[in-house]
Design an enzyme around this catalytic site. Structure first.
Site, PDB file in Angstrom:
ATOM      1  N   HIS A   1       0.837  -1.207   0.000  1.00 16.03           N
ATOM      2  CA  HIS A   1       0.000   0.000   0.000  1.00 16.03           C
ATOM      3  C   HIS A   1       0.872   1.257   0.000  1.00 16.03           C
ATOM      4  O   HIS A   1       0.656   2.173  -0.801  1.00 16.03           O
ATOM      5  CB  HIS A   1      -0.930   0.007   1.212  1.00 16.03           C
ATOM      6  CG  HIS A   1      -1.680   1.296   1.394  1.00 16.03           C
ATOM      7  ND1 HIS A   1      -2.671   1.703   0.531  1.00 16.03           N
ATOM      8  CD2 HIS A   1      -1.561   2.283   2.337  1.00 16.03           C
ATOM      9  CE1 HIS A   1      -3.141   2.890   0.936  1.00 16.03           C
ATOM     10  NE2 HIS A   1      -2.492   3.252   2.022  1.00 16.03           N
TER      11      HIS A   1
ATOM     12  N   GLU B   1     -10.754   2.286   2.993  1.00 18.75           N
ATOM     13  CA  GLU B   1      -9.474   1.618   3.216  1.00 18.75           C
ATOM     14  C   GLU B   1      -9.751   0.327   3.972  1.00 18.75           C
ATOM     15  O   GLU B   1     -10.336   0.352   5.061  1.00 18.75           O
ATOM     16  CB  GLU B   1      -8.511   2.511   4.014  1.00 18.75           C
ATOM     17  CG  GLU B   1      -8.033   3.710   3.198  1.00 18.75           C
ATOM     18  CD  GLU B   1      -6.871   4.461   3.833  1.00 18.75           C
ATOM     19  OE1 GLU B   1      -6.704   4.389   5.067  1.00 18.75           O
ATOM     20  OE2 GLU B   1      -6.121   5.115   3.074  1.00 18.75           O
TER      21      GLU B   1
ATOM     22  N   GLU C   1      -8.827  -2.297   6.321  1.00 18.26           N
ATOM     23  CA  GLU C   1      -7.834  -2.427   7.387  1.00 18.26           C
ATOM     24  C   GLU C   1      -8.340  -3.425   8.424  1.00 18.26           C
ATOM     25  O   GLU C   1      -9.517  -3.781   8.456  1.00 18.26           O
ATOM     26  CB  GLU C   1      -7.608  -1.072   8.094  1.00 18.26           C
ATOM     27  CG  GLU C   1      -7.289   0.061   7.134  1.00 18.26           C
ATOM     28  CD  GLU C   1      -6.698   1.295   7.820  1.00 18.26           C
ATOM     29  OE1 GLU C   1      -6.383   1.224   9.034  1.00 18.26           O
ATOM     30  OE2 GLU C   1      -6.550   2.317   7.129  1.00 18.26           O
TER      31      GLU C   1
ATOM     32  N   ARG D   1      -9.876  11.612  -0.573  1.00 18.21           N
ATOM     33  CA  ARG D   1      -8.515  11.765  -1.115  1.00 18.21           C
ATOM     34  C   ARG D   1      -8.177  13.190  -1.524  1.00 18.21           C
ATOM     35  O   ARG D   1      -7.010  13.602  -1.426  1.00 18.21           O
ATOM     36  CB  ARG D   1      -8.337  10.829  -2.327  1.00 18.21           C
ATOM     37  CG  ARG D   1      -8.518   9.364  -2.036  1.00 18.21           C
ATOM     38  CD  ARG D   1      -7.493   8.855  -1.048  1.00 18.21           C
ATOM     39  NE  ARG D   1      -7.690   7.426  -0.782  1.00 18.21           N
ATOM     40  CZ  ARG D   1      -7.142   6.795   0.249  1.00 18.21           C
ATOM     41  NH1 ARG D   1      -6.376   7.450   1.099  1.00 18.21           N
ATOM     42  NH2 ARG D   1      -7.363   5.513   0.431  1.00 18.21           N
TER      43      ARG D   1
ATOM     44  N   GLN E   1      -7.625  15.155   1.690  1.00 22.69           N
ATOM     45  CA  GLN E   1      -6.361  14.647   2.259  1.00 22.69           C
ATOM     46  C   GLN E   1      -5.149  15.188   1.496  1.00 22.69           C
ATOM     47  O   GLN E   1      -4.170  15.631   2.088  1.00 22.69           O
ATOM     48  CB  GLN E   1      -6.381  13.112   2.208  1.00 22.69           C
ATOM     49  CG  GLN E   1      -5.174  12.436   2.837  1.00 22.69           C
ATOM     50  CD  GLN E   1      -5.204  10.906   2.653  1.00 22.69           C
ATOM     51  OE1 GLN E   1      -6.172  10.352   2.127  1.00 22.69           O
ATOM     52  NE2 GLN E   1      -4.153  10.240   3.078  1.00 22.69           N
TER      53      GLN E   1
END
Ligand code: MN
Length: 425
Positions: A140, A206, A208, A244, A247
C-alpha cells in the site's frame, strides 16, 4: 483446548459460519429497543448474553466476582483484566456451550441468555478513548508513494525502520451499519487556481484490521515488544473512510486530518487472539533488521482472508478486492511497542488500525485509489456503469475469516456502511 477442531456446541452452527465454538468473539448488543446494552459472544446464528451468565455466577474467577466485567454497556473492564481472565472466560464458555453443560441443561437460563443475532442491535464494543491509524502495508505504501511521488521515491526513508502512524479521531468511530455522510472540505483541484470548498469528489474506503488494547501502561513507561501480546485483546475489521482530495491538499506537513476524521467503521465482533492462534505465522521478512525495541523472534502475522465488496444503490454486490492480513510488514506487537516506546500511555479499549492492507496483485489492493490507480482504470459494474471513487448510495462492505485445515472458519462478520449525500446536497 478451545481451538480443538473436533469441538461442537449444542447450538446448531451451519457449515461455513464465521462463529463456530472455536471462535467465540466478543461484542456489545442491545436485545431490543429501550433495553440496556450488554456484552455477548457470537455462536452460530445466536448471541449469548454474558451478563446473564455472570449474574448466575457461572464464571468462578475471583476477579469476575469482584469487578463484574459484563454488567456495563462496554467491554472496557473485561479488556483491562488481561490474558489470565480472558483465558478463564474463554475456557468456561467453551465448556458451557457443549452438550450436557450447566447451560445446556438449564432451559430457563437458555431462554433468557440466547438471542437471535438478526434480532439484536450491535453497538461499539468499547468506549474508544483513542484511535491510532498505522500505515503498515509495504504494498500500500509503495502504491500510494508511486502514485504521488513516482516509483523512485515510493517509500519514504523512515518506512522500513518504524511503523508510521498518526493519531486519529475516536469520536467518529462508528459500528458497522452506520451510514456515512460524504464530507465537505477544502480541496485544490487545479494547482494554478486557489482552493475551493465543497463535497469531496474522491471518496474512498481503506480495508484495514484493527486491534483493541487490553491492559494499558503508565504514562512514561513503555510496553516492551516481548510483552506486547499480553496487551492486545483482539481484532476487528476497520474501514478507514478517506476523502482523497481533502487529504491531498491538507496533509503537508502534519499528516491526515479532515480527510480521515469524518468516519471510521469497525465490525462489531472482536475476535480474541486465542481464537486466532492456530493461524499465526511468519510475516514478510524485515530487512533491514528492526532496532532492538522492535525486534522479536515471535511470529506476529496471521493468515486471514479479507475481501471488500461494493454494492451500488439498487444494484448487486461486486467483490472488488481480495487480500490477506498476512501481507502486513509491521505486526500489531511492533505497532504497540513503537506507540508506547516514548512513554505514551495507552488505555483499555483504545483502537489501533493497521493501515490499508494491500497485496502484490492489482486485485488485492485495499483502496479505490490503488484499485483504479487514482481513477485511471475504472472498475466496471452492471449495465455499463463504472466506479473510480464512491458515489452516493454506494454500500461498501468488508469481510474476513481465517480458515482452518479441518474445515472451520474463524470469521469477523461484516464491516459495512452506505454513503449518504453531503449535508445540504
Ligand atoms: Mn488508514
Amino acid at each position: 483446548m478451545p481451538t480443538d477442531p473436533s469441538l461442537t456446541s449444542f447450538v446448531d452452527v451451519p457449515a461455513g459460519s464465521h462463529f463456530p465454538i472455536q471462535n467465540l468473539p466478543y461484542g456489545v448488543f442491545r436485545p431490543q429497543e429501550g433495553v440496556m446494552p450488554r456484552p455477548g459472544v457470537a455462536i452460530g446464528p445466536e448471541v449469548l448474553d454474558l451478563s446473564a451468565l455472570q449474574s448466575r455466577a457461572l464464571f468462578d474467577h475471583p476477579q469476575i466476582a469482584e469487578r463484574h466485567p459484563f454488567s456495563g454497556p462496554t467491554l472496557n473492564t473485561f479488556m483491562a483484566m488481561g490474558p489470565d481472565v480472558w483465558q478463564h472466560v474463554r475456557e468456561r464458555l467453551t465448556e458451557l456451550l457443549q452438550e450436557g453443560s450447566d447451560l445446556h441443561e438449564d432451559a430457563n437460563l437458555r431462554e433468557r441468555a440466547f438471542f437471535n443475532r438478526e434480532d439484536v442491535e450491535m453497538l461499539l464494543p468499547a468506549e474508544i478513548g483513542d484511535y491510532t491509524d498505522f500505515y503498515c502495508s509495504e504494498e500500500h505504501a509503495t502504491n500510494v508513494g508511486t502514485i504521488f511521488r513516482g516509483p523512485e521515491n515510493a517509500l519514504n526513508p523512515n518506512w522500513k525502520h518504524l511503523p508510521v502512524g498518526y493519531h486519529g479521531r475516536a469520536s467518529s468511530v462508528v459500528p458497522s451499519g452506520t451510514p456515512v455522510r460524504r464530507p465537505c472540505g477544502q480541496t485544490r483541484p487545479d494547482d494554478d487556481e486557489p482552493p475551493v470548498f465543497g463535497p469531496t469528489k474522491l471518496l474512498d474506503f481503506e480495508l484495514e484490521m484493527g486491534f483493541f488494547v487490553g491492559p494499558g501502561n503508565r504514562l512514561g513507561e513503555n510496553i516492551p515488544i516481548d510483552r506486547a501480546a499480553d496487551h492486545i485483546f483482539g481484532m476487528a475489521l476497520v474501514n478507514d473512510w478517506s476523502a482523497r482530495d481533502i487529504q491531498g491538499w491538507e496533509y503537508v506537513p502534519l499528516g491526515p486530518f479532515l480527510g480521515k476524521s469524518f468516519a471510521t467503521t469497525v465490525s462489531p465482533w472482536i475476535v480474541s487472539m486465542a481464537a486466532l492462534e492456530p493461524f499465526r505465522q511468519a510475516g514478510p521478512e524485515q530487512d533491514p533488521e528492526p532496532l532492538d525495541y522492535l525486534h522479536t523472534d515471535r511470529d506476529g502475522a496471521y493468515d486471514i482472508h479479507l475481501e471488500a465488496s461494493l454494492t451500488p444503490a439498487g444494484g448487486t454486490a461486486k467483490t472488488i478486492c481480495t487480500t490477506n492480513f498476512g501481507y502486513l510488514y509491521w505486526t500489531f506487537q511492533q505497532q504497540l511497542a513503537h506507540h508506547t516506546v516514548g512513554g505514551c500511555n495507552v488505555r483499555p479499549g483504545d483502537l489501533m488500525a493497521s493501515g490499508t492492507i494491500s497485496g502484490p496483485d492489482p486485485g488485492s489492493y485495499g483502496s479505490l485509489l490503488e484499485l483504479t490507480w487514482r481513477g485511471e482504470n475504472p472498475i466496471p459494474f452492471e449495465a455499463g456503469s463504472e466506479r473510480t471513487f464512491l458515489e452516493d448510495g454506494d454500500c461498501l462492505t468488508l469481510t474476513g475469516w481465517a480458515e482452518h485445515d479441518d474445515g472451520y472458519r474463524v470469521g469477523f462478520g461484516e464491516c459495512t456502511g452506505e454513503v449518504l449525500p453531503a449535508q445540504g446536497g
